[in-house]
Enzyme design. Structure first.
Site, PDB file in Angstrom:
ATOM      1  N   THR A   1       0.815  -0.815  -0.103  1.00  0.00           N
ATOM      2  CA  THR A   1       0.063  -0.449  -0.140  1.00  0.00           C
ATOM      3  C   THR A   1       0.740   1.814  -0.006  1.00  0.00           C
ATOM      4  O   THR A   1       2.088   1.098   0.299  1.00  0.00           O
ATOM      5  CB  THR A   1      -0.927   0.142   1.251  1.00  0.00           C
ATOM      6  OG1 THR A   1      -0.115   0.014   2.614  1.00  0.00           O
ATOM      7  CG2 THR A   1      -2.144  -0.832   1.811  1.00  0.00           C
TER       8      THR A   1
ATOM      9  N   LYS B   1     -14.134  14.945  13.770  1.00  0.00           N
ATOM     10  CA  LYS B   1     -14.550  14.444  14.974  1.00  0.00           C
ATOM     11  C   LYS B   1     -14.886  15.330  15.489  1.00  0.00           C
ATOM     12  O   LYS B   1     -14.168  16.243  16.530  1.00  0.00           O
ATOM     13  CB  LYS B   1     -14.026  13.565  15.944  1.00  0.00           C
ATOM     14  CG  LYS B   1     -14.009  12.000  15.074  1.00  0.00           C
ATOM     15  CD  LYS B   1     -13.047  11.714  15.736  1.00  0.00           C
ATOM     16  CE  LYS B   1     -12.124  10.197  14.630  1.00  0.00           C
ATOM     17  NZ  LYS B   1     -11.765  10.301  13.808  1.00  0.00           N
TER      18      LYS B   1
ATOM     19  N   TRP C   1     -19.546  13.497  13.492  1.00  0.00           N
ATOM     20  CA  TRP C   1     -18.493  13.272  12.868  1.00  0.00           C
ATOM     21  C   TRP C   1     -19.197  14.452  11.723  1.00  0.00           C
ATOM     22  O   TRP C   1     -19.846  14.319  10.894  1.00  0.00           O
ATOM     23  CB  TRP C   1     -18.394  11.907  11.832  1.00  0.00           C
ATOM     24  CG  TRP C   1     -17.380  10.488  12.946  1.00  0.00           C
ATOM     25  CD1 TRP C   1     -17.140  11.325  13.986  1.00  0.00           C
ATOM     26  CD2 TRP C   1     -17.840   9.192  12.104  1.00  0.00           C
ATOM     27  NE1 TRP C   1     -16.914   9.720  14.507  1.00  0.00           N
ATOM     28  CE2 TRP C   1     -17.081   9.035  13.871  1.00  0.00           C
ATOM     29  CE3 TRP C   1     -18.135   8.551  11.109  1.00  0.00           C
ATOM     30  CZ2 TRP C   1     -16.404   7.256  13.336  1.00  0.00           C
ATOM     31  CZ3 TRP C   1     -17.558   7.143  11.653  1.00  0.00           C
ATOM     32  CH2 TRP C   1     -16.441   6.808  12.489  1.00  0.00           C
TER      33      TRP C   1
ATOM     34  N   GLU D   1      -5.417  -4.051  -0.650  1.00  0.00           N
ATOM     35  CA  GLU D   1      -5.735  -5.412   0.529  1.00  0.00           C
ATOM     36  C   GLU D   1      -7.294  -6.495  -0.861  1.00  0.00           C
ATOM     37  O   GLU D   1      -7.600  -7.386   0.328  1.00  0.00           O
ATOM     38  CB  GLU D   1      -6.061  -5.186   1.722  1.00  0.00           C
ATOM     39  CG  GLU D   1      -5.289  -4.293   2.322  1.00  0.00           C
ATOM     40  CD  GLU D   1      -5.237  -2.286   2.345  1.00  0.00           C
ATOM     41  OE1 GLU D   1      -5.493  -2.361   0.953  1.00  0.00           O
ATOM     42  OE2 GLU D   1      -4.702  -2.025   2.836  1.00  0.00           O
TER      43      GLU D   1
HETATM   44  P1  ADP Z   1      -3.361   3.501  -1.535  1.00  0.00           P
HETATM   45  O1  ADP Z   1      -3.943   4.534  -2.217  1.00  0.00           O
HETATM   46  O2  ADP Z   1      -3.051   3.518   0.048  1.00  0.00           O
HETATM   47  O3  ADP Z   1      -2.073   3.136  -2.542  1.00  0.00           O
HETATM   48  P2  ADP Z   1      -5.397   1.805  -1.860  1.00  0.00           P
HETATM   49  O4  ADP Z   1      -4.687   2.473  -4.278  1.00  0.00           O
HETATM   50  O5  ADP Z   1      -5.093   0.515  -1.828  1.00  0.00           O
HETATM   51  O6  ADP Z   1      -4.485   2.229  -1.390  1.00  0.00           O
HETATM   52  O7  ADP Z   1      -6.771   2.806  -1.820  1.00  0.00           O
HETATM   53  C1  ADP Z   1      -7.550   2.428  -1.049  1.00  0.00           C
HETATM   54  C2  ADP Z   1      -8.437   3.307  -0.708  1.00  0.00           C
HETATM   55  O8  ADP Z   1      -8.646   4.581  -1.885  1.00  0.00           O
HETATM   56  C3  ADP Z   1      -9.889   3.436  -0.523  1.00  0.00           C
HETATM   57  O9  ADP Z   1      -9.989   3.064   0.813  1.00  0.00           O
HETATM   58  C4  ADP Z   1     -10.751   4.467  -0.550  1.00  0.00           C
HETATM   59  O10 ADP Z   1     -10.136   5.357   0.225  1.00  0.00           O
HETATM   60  C5  ADP Z   1     -10.003   5.111  -1.322  1.00  0.00           C
HETATM   61  N1  ADP Z   1     -10.733   4.421  -2.949  1.00  0.00           N
HETATM   62  C6  ADP Z   1     -10.439   3.435  -3.886  1.00  0.00           C
HETATM   63  N2  ADP Z   1     -11.188   3.923  -4.654  1.00  0.00           N
HETATM   64  C7  ADP Z   1     -12.281   4.840  -4.991  1.00  0.00           C
HETATM   65  C8  ADP Z   1     -13.503   5.294  -5.460  1.00  0.00           C
HETATM   66  N3  ADP Z   1     -13.571   5.169  -6.680  1.00  0.00           N
HETATM   67  N4  ADP Z   1     -14.219   6.576  -5.018  1.00  0.00           N
HETATM   68  C9  ADP Z   1     -13.502   7.249  -3.616  1.00  0.00           C
HETATM   69  N5  ADP Z   1     -12.385   6.701  -3.104  1.00  0.00           N
HETATM   70  C10 ADP Z   1     -11.839   5.108  -3.405  1.00  0.00           C
END
Ligand code: ADP
Length: 541
Positions: free
Chosen positions: A184, A439, A444, A330
């Protein structure tokens, strides 16, 4: 009583074997960093994968070893996907946009033994040469280029595969064998490794091709713009050969003109990427009325929220439909897509376009629940919000090298860290990240809702909402704004956009104007950095 059916392990090698045997006519197109186009086919790619596997074996790579890639979307990278996992080793795709120290950290955490590098990324390799992990014994350069001085031997791809057989006895592995590893981006703390298995990868690919997901067919020409180091390009390198589709791998040049040339020249029917890619393409198209699609492709967007202005613009002006998908590293990454279902089958296009701002519903194979702060399921009214948890066949059960992470619950769910609403149609909408929600007095406030509304102001180019300390309410929202060039709206003018749109107590307490906002390696607003930078901010009064 057991059924009397055959049982075969779900293996990544079986996907390529299928495409090479049954889809010989599908086209594979790769663009290198000079813009040169290379053409291949599934049988040729299978032969290259076999030769790479032999070559890696000769270098000492064995089952379970991690082989890293630092590479754009290219044919050699695709061959590595199948060579490394197929032989029972683990393909570790590294994001070259991470900070140097983060790359060094994950190479060491994964204990990679071989690093395969795109010629376009050799300067980056040079910068990393002093930080390579002790486990590393070879570098493979995926083409021609000037290799920097390194503490380990480097060989070219041509040399790696020279004289090797185009057949490889792909082992019949246990389907739970680790196949690939992706970290990640680590916007908070160190990046965490997600270790996929052959089984999870094949099941994810079978789900990805379904009609309400990518709807892939053998006649499709698939162009992943999403990088192959970003959650396996959302599974497209597996899903495409699974149905026998053609593929176009655009290399490092992802500017709108280059992408449009590939859409048109190669007959791309479906592409996938983050919103900024499509936002830029839309702006480029609009700049010249002669720029059109002769056959409008389907686009998939995910990674951050989809601005509906983009999906509406593409549909109305160019006949291009956009599927909104939600996922995470994940979850391999597909968790939900917003495709129509019985309840909204007859909505007109405009109404559905507006609804497509929501992230969607899970496909078979993933389940979800949304819990409030005290662990109770929230009302499915599209208003109440709570944290989204998922479970399923392609959802991580733990992080690599990091036992006991609180993201995994005792009853087998994974906390996504996404705060969502869920409506009566079962559709989720992300309102925030759990760590970014504001918060205020125990209630929220969604920072994302406030940012999206701010962006509706004509003079606002970028907006971020972060919490700042408040003696009475604990946290209150602060709005940070980058103004469009040549405009100078006041704080009051901008805040007026919230009147009647959100509850009074949601309205930010202050607006600060900034020149730019920091972004993460995956192009998302870097809230952690902003919160650090504004930690000492004091609200007036
Ligand atoms: P990182 O951005 O940490 O590299 P990921 O690519 O796994 O990791 O990102 C996952 C996160 O990206 C999700 O938990 C969510 O917050 C955000 N995300 C993914 N797809 C969408 C979407 N279509 N709309 C809004 N947020 C999204």
């Amino acid at each position: 009583m057991f059924g009397l059916m055959q049982e075969h392990p779900l293996l990544i090698s079986s996907i390529l074997r299928h495409a090479a045997r049954h889809h010989r006519g599908a086209r594979l197109v790769g663009v290198d960093h000079h813009g040169r186009i290379e053409r291949s086919s599934w049988p040729e790619l299978a032969a290259l994968a076999a030769r790479i596997a032999h070559g890696l074996h000769r270098l000492g790579v064995r089952q379970g070893d991690r082989v890293a890639t630092l590479a754009w979307n290219s044919l050699p990278h695709l061959a590595l996907y199948y060579a490394v996992s197929g032989m029972g080793a683990v393909l570790h795709t590294v994001n070259p946009r991470l900070f140097r120290d983060q790359i060094a950290f994950i190479l060491a955490d994964a204990a990679d033994v071989v690093l395969c590098v795109d010629p376009a990324l050799l300067p980056l390799l040079g910068e990393l040469s002093g930080q390579l992990p002790p486990s590393l014994h070879h570098v493979v350069v995926l083409g021609e280029g000037k290799t920097p001085a390194l503490p380990v031997p480097a060989i070219g791809l041509a040399e790696l595969v020279a004289g090797e057989s185009a057949e490889y006895p792909w082992p019949r592995l246990d389907e739970r064998t680790a196949s690939s590893l992706c970290y990640t981006s680590g916007t908070t703390g160190h990046p965490k490794g997600v270790l996929y298995s052959h089984r999870s990868t094949v099941l994810h690919a079978m789900a990805a091709v379904q009609p309400d997901v990518f709807a892939l067919r053998a006649v499709d020409v698939v162009m992943p713009v999403v990088p192959m180091f970003h959650v396996n390009a959302w599974g497209l390198p597996y899903a495409s050969p699974l149905v026998g589709a053609s593929m176009v791998l655009p290399g490092p040049r992802l500017d709108p003109a280059s992408l449009h040339a590939l859409f048109e020249g190669e007959g791309v029917t479906i592409s996938a990427g983050v919103p900024t890619v499509w936002t830029n393409l839309l702006a480029w198209l609009r700049a010249d009325p002669a720029r059109r699609f002769s056959r409008p492709p389907r686009l998939v967007v995910g990674g951050t929220a989809l601005p509906t202005a983009i999906s509406t613009g593409f549909w109305r002006e160019y006949g291009v439909s956009i599927l909104h998908a939600w996922g995470m590293t994940e979850i391999s990454p597909l968790g939900a897509t917003n495709a129509r279902k019985a309840e909204n089958a007859d909505w007109d296009e405009e109404r559905f376009l507006d609804y497509s701002r929501k992230q969607g519903r899970p496909q078979f194979g993933v389940d979800l629940r949304v819990l409030d702060g005290s662990g109770r399921p929230i009302a499915e009214d599209g208003i109440a919000f709570g944290e989204l948890e998922v479970q399923g066949h392609w959802v991580a059960s733990a992080y690599f090298n990091r036992p006991g992470d609180p993201a995994f619950t005792d009853d087998g769910w994974m906390r996504t860290g996404d705060v969502v609403t869920i409506d009566p149609l079962g559709c989720i909408e992300i309102v925030d990240r759990a760590k970014d929600v504001i918060k205020s007095g125990g209630e929220w406030i969604s920072s994302i809702t406030l940012e999206n509304l701010a962006l509706e102001h004509p003079d606002v180019a970028l907006a971020a909402v972060i919490p700042v300390h408040h003696p009475k309410w604990d946290e209150r929202p602060l709005l940070l704004v980058v103004r469009k060039p040549g405009t100078s709206p006041s704080a009051e003018e901008i805040l007026r956009i919230y009147e009647g749109r959100v509850a009074k107590w949601w309205i930010p307490d202050a607006v600060e104007f900034v020149d730019s906002l920091p972004l993460t390696a995956t192009g998302k607003l870097w809230k952690a950095e902003l919160k650090k930078a504004w930690a000492h901010y004091r609200l007036a009064g």
